[in-house]
Write a protein that holds these residues in place. Structure first.
Motif, mmCIF file in Angstrom:
data_model
loop_
_atom_site.group_PDB
_atom_site.id
_atom_site.type_symbol
_atom_site.label_atom_id
_atom_site.label_comp_id
_atom_site.label_asym_id
_atom_site.label_seq_id
_atom_site.Cartn_x
_atom_site.Cartn_y
_atom_site.Cartn_z
ATOM 1 N N ALA A 99 2.424 0.686 -1.376
ATOM 2 C CA ALA A 99 2.839 0.005 -2.519
ATOM 3 C C ALA A 99 3.274 -1.544 -2.273
ATOM 4 O O ALA A 99 3.933 -1.746 -1.246
ATOM 5 C CB ALA A 99 3.890 0.871 -3.621
ATOM 6 N N TYR A 100 3.013 -2.365 -3.133
ATOM 7 C CA TYR A 100 3.707 -3.772 -2.846
ATOM 8 C C TYR A 100 5.102 -3.686 -3.586
ATOM 9 O O TYR A 100 5.321 -3.545 -4.850
ATOM 10 C CB TYR A 100 2.991 -4.858 -3.367
ATOM 11 C CG TYR A 100 3.698 -6.151 -3.108
ATOM 12 C CD1 TYR A 100 3.148 -6.887 -1.894
ATOM 13 C CD2 TYR A 100 4.162 -6.798 -3.919
ATOM 14 C CE1 TYR A 100 4.045 -7.986 -1.371
ATOM 15 C CE2 TYR A 100 4.838 -8.271 -3.626
ATOM 16 C CZ TYR A 100 4.664 -8.550 -2.413
ATOM 17 O OH TYR A 100 5.377 -9.937 -2.132
ATOM 18 N N CYS A 101 6.238 -3.806 -2.969
ATOM 19 C CA CYS A 101 7.428 -3.821 -3.307
ATOM 20 C C CYS A 101 7.959 -5.188 -3.840
ATOM 21 O O CYS A 101 8.095 -5.947 -2.955
ATOM 22 C CB CYS A 101 8.461 -3.231 -2.484
ATOM 23 S SG CYS A 101 10.164 -3.142 -3.060
ATOM 24 N N LEU A 102 7.942 -5.362 -5.060
ATOM 25 C CA LEU A 102 8.564 -6.741 -5.419
ATOM 26 C C LEU A 102 9.948 -7.003 -5.110
ATOM 27 O O LEU A 102 10.576 -8.301 -5.303
ATOM 28 C CB LEU A 102 8.340 -6.764 -7.009
ATOM 29 C CG LEU A 102 6.710 -7.164 -7.467
ATOM 30 C CD1 LEU A 102 5.884 -6.156 -7.512
ATOM 31 C CD2 LEU A 102 6.592 -8.093 -9.022
ATOM 32 N N THR A 103 10.705 -6.033 -5.030
ATOM 33 C CA THR A 103 12.152 -6.052 -4.526
ATOM 34 C C THR A 103 12.329 -6.581 -3.175
ATOM 35 O O THR A 103 13.140 -7.428 -2.754
ATOM 36 C CB THR A 103 12.907 -4.842 -4.910
ATOM 37 O OG1 THR A 103 12.704 -4.199 -5.912
ATOM 38 C CG2 THR A 103 14.257 -4.946 -4.448
ATOM 39 N N ARG A 104 11.620 -5.982 -2.491
ATOM 40 C CA ARG A 104 11.655 -6.519 -1.009
ATOM 41 C C ARG A 104 10.483 -7.601 -0.648
ATOM 42 O O ARG A 104 10.407 -8.178 0.450
ATOM 43 C CB ARG A 104 11.493 -5.234 0.012
ATOM 44 C CG ARG A 104 12.165 -4.172 -0.316
ATOM 45 C CD ARG A 104 13.613 -4.465 0.477
ATOM 46 N NE ARG A 104 14.374 -3.404 0.423
ATOM 47 C CZ ARG A 104 15.572 -3.197 -0.278
ATOM 48 N NH1 ARG A 104 15.896 -4.472 -0.959
ATOM 49 N NH2 ARG A 104 16.458 -2.299 -0.086
ATOM 50 N N HIS A 105 9.694 -7.917 -1.610
ATOM 51 C CA HIS A 105 8.556 -8.654 -1.189
ATOM 52 C C HIS A 105 7.594 -8.403 0.093
ATOM 53 O O HIS A 105 7.179 -9.310 0.795
ATOM 54 C CB HIS A 105 9.052 -10.342 -1.086
ATOM 55 C CG HIS A 105 9.880 -10.571 -2.321
ATOM 56 N ND1 HIS A 105 9.130 -10.719 -3.452
ATOM 57 C CD2 HIS A 105 11.085 -10.945 -2.466
ATOM 58 C CE1 HIS A 105 9.957 -11.219 -4.587
ATOM 59 N NE2 HIS A 105 11.372 -11.515 -3.905
ATOM 60 N N ALA A 106 7.290 -7.158 0.070
ATOM 61 C CA ALA A 106 6.551 -6.580 1.320
ATOM 62 C C ALA A 106 5.815 -5.436 0.801
ATOM 63 O O ALA A 106 6.186 -4.699 -0.125
ATOM 64 C CB ALA A 106 7.157 -6.387 2.571
ATOM 65 N N LYS A 107 4.744 -5.116 1.658
ATOM 66 C CA LYS A 107 4.017 -3.625 1.552
ATOM 67 C C LYS A 107 5.033 -2.593 2.122
ATOM 68 O O LYS A 107 5.671 -2.756 3.077
ATOM 69 C CB LYS A 107 2.783 -3.657 2.140
ATOM 70 C CG LYS A 107 1.653 -4.307 1.426
ATOM 71 C CD LYS A 107 0.257 -3.948 2.259
ATOM 72 C CE LYS A 107 -0.814 -4.540 1.639
ATOM 73 N NZ LYS A 107 -2.003 -4.583 2.394
ATOM 74 N N ARG A 108 4.971 -1.501 1.244
ATOM 75 C CA ARG A 108 5.806 -0.417 1.887
ATOM 76 C C ARG A 108 5.161 0.829 1.894
ATOM 77 O O ARG A 108 4.410 0.818 0.861
ATOM 78 C CB ARG A 108 7.193 -0.349 1.005
ATOM 79 C CG ARG A 108 8.139 -1.589 0.970
ATOM 80 C CD ARG A 108 8.883 -1.715 2.481
ATOM 81 N NE ARG A 108 9.752 -2.706 2.218
ATOM 82 C CZ ARG A 108 10.477 -3.279 3.251
ATOM 83 N NH1 ARG A 108 10.283 -2.940 4.691
ATOM 84 N NH2 ARG A 108 11.233 -4.261 3.084
#
Length: 73
Positions: free
Chosen positions: A43-52
Motif C-alpha cells: 500500500a501507499y502510506c500517506l502517513t509515511r509518504h512511501a510504499k509499505r
C-alpha cells in the motif's frame, strides 16, 4: 479483512487503519491498497509518504475515508 482490502483496492479508496508493527507499536495509518499478496499487501502510506508492506493479520481495525464536501454559506 481481506474482503475489505480488496474492495478498497478495486475502488481506489483510501482507508485509515490501526496497525500493530513487528516491534509491538500500535500506529494509525492512512493508506491506499496497491496489491494483495497472500497474507500481506502493498500500500501507499500517506502517513509515511512511501510504499509499505503490511501483514493482514496485524491490522487491528480499519475504516474507509469519507470525503464530504461542506456547504459554504
Amino acid at each position: 479483512m481481506r474482503g475489505k482490502l480488496l474492495k478498497t483496492m478495486r475502488y481506489g479508496q483510501l482507508i485509515d487503519i490501526i496497525y500493530l508493527s513487528k516491534s509491538g507499536e500500535v500506529t494509525k495509518r492512512r493508506i491506499k491498497v496497491l496489491k494483495l499478496q497472500g497474507e500481506s499487501f502493498q500500500a501507499y502510506c500517506l502517513t509515511r509518504h512511501a510504499k509499505r508492506t503490511f501483514r493482514i493479520e496485524n491490522i487491528l481495525g480499519c475504516i474507509p475515508v469519507m470525503n464530504r464536501k461542506k456547504d459554504i454559506i
